[in-house]
Design an enzyme around this catalytic site. Structure first.
Site, PDB file in Angstrom:
ATOM      1  N   LYS A  81      15.225 116.035-102.297  1.00 40.74           N
ATOM      2  CA  LYS A  81      15.824 114.719-102.072  1.00 40.74           C
ATOM      3  C   LYS A  81      16.113 114.641-100.572  1.00 40.74           C
ATOM      4  CE  LYS A  81      19.578 111.611-103.048  1.00 40.74           C
ATOM      5  NZ  LYS A  81      21.028 111.535-103.299  1.00 40.74           N
ATOM      6  N   ALA A  84      23.240 105.845-105.567  1.00 42.56           N
ATOM      7  CA  ALA A  84      24.438 105.482-104.787  1.00 42.56           C
ATOM      8  C   ALA A  84      25.026 104.143-105.203  1.00 42.56           C
ATOM      9  CB  ALA A  84      24.150 105.452-103.291  1.00 42.56           C
ATOM     10  N   GLY A  85      26.319 104.184-105.435  1.00 41.48           N
ATOM     11  CA  GLY A  85      27.070 102.970-105.727  1.00 41.48           C
ATOM     12  C   GLY A  85      27.217 102.663-107.204  1.00 41.48           C
ATOM     13  N   ASN A 129      26.763 110.220-109.462  1.00 43.50           N
ATOM     14  CA  ASN A 129      27.610 111.388-109.187  1.00 43.50           C
ATOM     15  C   ASN A 129      29.091 111.032-109.259  1.00 43.50           C
ATOM     16  OD1 ASN A 129      28.757 113.784-108.361  1.00 43.50           O
ATOM     17  ND2 ASN A 129      27.875 113.820-106.347  1.00 43.50           N
TER      18      ASN A 129
END
Lengths: 371, 255
Positions: free
Chosen positions: B97, B184-185, B206
């Site tokens: 990643k 993300a988010g 996460n």
């Protein structure tokens, strides 16, 4: 990059006006600040003002949730390692002060490695190297030598030494230093020399511009702070926040951390002029976090164990533990050489257990030397 | 449900997990197991690469869990390439990643350095999953240099703000030839459902799981959300309309 240094920004402010503004804040100002998602320096003034005292629990809760979102259930562990207590400055609050008749010591290679072995046995992978200011004994070459000596043993090396020149910070960066900590001690320019009466540290302006040089050198992280106990902590902390604000915009690739050491007793030092209560320290920690979601907040062993236990959940992101503030103190403790007495004397593993009990994880490694 | 395929590897789950911010490695492992994920990302900087028995890695390793090392902490392409090589050697995988965020405050990815690094790493036979802003042109450029997927953000990392970049994500999904993993988010299972209903190939979560009051239960909630969203997408959702169907003032004369 825009020209100009923090000194130019600083010169636009007046200590008394900033102080008056903080002390004139009302509950309305505090509630207004707390209603915002992005706060400015005026909002920060409200949060550190006496008017915010009734909002302490609200602030602490917000500090906790904000910190959790950004940093998770983790606390970064680091150990300070004192390389030398030689110092040519006279500072009224410091155990290493030149006029303080204590035994002086600068570690040899062998002694450094002895310390490294003990610190590694505690589990540490992040280390903070500390010295006094004594260019004859502890110059940039000594520092670089020490860094290269210990580099194979630690993923992350920070340093807290006297202000250096730009090219010297560049050399530190090339040697693998991750962070440089330089606390202004106080932003009260007129009273600064009451505490720093002799030596290079008495140059207020040079110290004030130091974070600019660290930023220009491309060091990954800059540590800021004021020594609480010298001047009004609210006004001093406001200036520290203003400094952070300026630096973040200019050196946008750099990380920042803030410490808020409360003056501790040490051999031959004058007692604090200003006392900050535990409640006020919680207010300050919460205010910093609400003002800035990303800044790392560090709490050392200067603070007592009860406070540190609770601080885990308040917004703090890094902890030292089992610290020794005398050169060679991990392998051969010698109280006569200390910079200050530590308050929380628990070992690194005891602190890690305390952190775990609170549902957090102590992080030992969070960096790679190759970065 | 259709299987997800990235670089010829089949995944039974379209939920990927991050490993930061958990209160303990055990909580992390329990959440991973509960989520049904088959790939988790781990920051190289958190791994003791000299230690074969690294505690974090040991808690992740499992027969069906693939490690996806990430380059979090690097500030440019040069550092990312060094980190990638170290990760390949230490963790024995060429999957990566790629994340380059020189801005440590919002951790927003640098598009220029990411593209540069991706180009080099592709030549070195890495299977690259780049974390990027939701920029449709950048996604096409990354696809052209050989990335195995693209990982556009829904909103700033750790913000839990959901799919703030919705309009751009729709374009990215519509025109991508490689899997689109929204990263993300994503702060709630409902965000993951929406991402999957839109046609995203997978999501990476996460913070929302790691800092939840009960991470393991939250992992299950995300698992169900991802599955529901994907099923809805494959079942062909009815289209939304703002038009009333009852009358046709302009065309009724044709009747």
């Amino acid at each position: 990059m825009k020209e100009g240094k923090f000194l130019d920004v600083f010169n636009n402010y007046n200590w008394d006006e900033i102080s008056d503004n903080i002390y004139s804040k009302t509950e309305f100002d505090v509630e207004f600040a707390l209603s915002k998602s992005k706060l400015n320096l005026d909002d920060f003034s409200a949060l550190i003002s006496p008017a915010a005292a009734p909002y302490l629990e609200v602030m602490a809760q917000r500090s906790r949730t904000t910190t959790l979102r950004r940093f998770g259930n983790t606390i970064q562990m680091y150990a300070p390692m004192y390389l030398s207590n030689e110092c040519h400055n006279i500072c009224t609050y410091c155990g290493f002060s030149f006029d303080n008749k204590i035994p002086r010591k600068t570690l040899s290679d062998e002694e450094i490695l002895e310390e490294v072995r003990v610190i590694k046995s505690y589990g540490y992978d992040h280390i903070l190297l500390v010295t006094g200011e004594a260019n004859k004994h502890v110059d940039i070459n000594y520092m670089i030598h020490a860094i290269l000596l210990i580099r194979p043993y630690f993923s992350n090396i920070s340093i807290e030494v006297q202000p250096l020149k730009l090219e010297e910070y560049q050399r530190l960066s090339e040697a693998g230093v991750y962070a440089v900590l330089v606390y202004q001690e106080t932003y009260h320019s007129e009273n600064y020399n009451d505490y720093h009466t002799k030596g290079k540290k008495s140059n207020f302006k040079y110290r004030l511009e130091t974070p600019d040089r660290i930023g220009e050198a491309g060091i990954h992280k800059i540590g800021l702070g004021v020594l609480i106990g010298l001047e009004d902590w609210r006004t001093d902390s406001w200036f520290c926040a203003a400094h952070l604000n300026y630096l973040e915009k200019k050196y946008w690739q750099t990380k920042y951390s803030i410490s808020f050491p409360r003056l501790r007793p040490a051999e031959g030092v004058t007692p604090p002029k200003v006392i900050m209560t535990d409640k006020e320290l919680v207010q300050l920690i919460s205010a910093y976090r609400i003002f800035n979601e990303n800044v790392e907040l560090s709490l050392s062993t200067r603070e007592h164990s009860t406070f540190r236990d609770h601080a885990v959940r308040l917004g703090i992101t890094s902890f030292s533990a089992g610290s020794k503030t005398d050169p060679g103190g991990y392998a051969h403790p010698n109280e006569a050489l200390e910079q200050f007495e530590i308050s929380d004397e628990r070992s690194a593993q005891e602190i890690a257990s305390m952190i775990k009990i609170q549902g957090y994880e102590a992080i030992w490694k969070d960096w790679e030397q190759i970065f | 449900m259709e299987k997800l395929i990235i670089a010829n590897k089949i995944f039974n789950s379209r939920l990927f997990l991050g490993t930061g911010k958990f209160g303990s490695n055990k909580m992390m492992r329990d959440a991973i197991n509960a989520s049904g994920t088959e790939m988790v990302t781990v920051a190289l900087k958190r791994v003791d690469t000299n230690n074969q028995q690294d505690d974090l890695v040991n808690h992740i390793k499992g027969n069906h869990i693939m490690l996806l090392p990430n380059t979090s902490g690097v500030r440019n392409a040069k550092e990312a390439i060094l980190a990638a090589q170290l990760a390949r050697e230490a963790l024995e995988t060429n999957w990566l990643k790629l994340e380059i965020h020189p801005d440590p405050r919002y951790l927003l990815p640098d598009p220029i350095e990411t593209l540069k690094a991706a180009e080099e790493l592709a030549k070195m036979n890495f299977i690259i999953l780049p974390y990027i802003n939701a920029d449709p042109v950048l996604c096409k450029r990354l696809e052209e240099v050989g990335t195995a997927a693209v990982m556009p953000l829904g909103s700033p990392i750790g913000s839990n703000n959901g799919l703030q970049t919705l309009a751009m994500l729709e374009i990215i999904i519509a025109q991508s030839n490689v899997p689109v993993i929204i990263d993300a988010g994503i702060g709630a299972p409902s965000h993951a459902v929406l991402a999957m209903e839109m046609g995203a190939d997978a999501v990476l979560v996460n913070t929302a799981i790691a800092v939840a009051g009960m991470p393991e239960e939250m992992a299950i909630a995300f698992k169900l959300g991802v599955e529901a969203g994907r099923m809805a997408f494959e079942a062909k959702l009815g289209s939304k309309t703002i038009f009333a169907n009852a009358s046709s003032p302009l065309t009724s004369f044709l009747d």
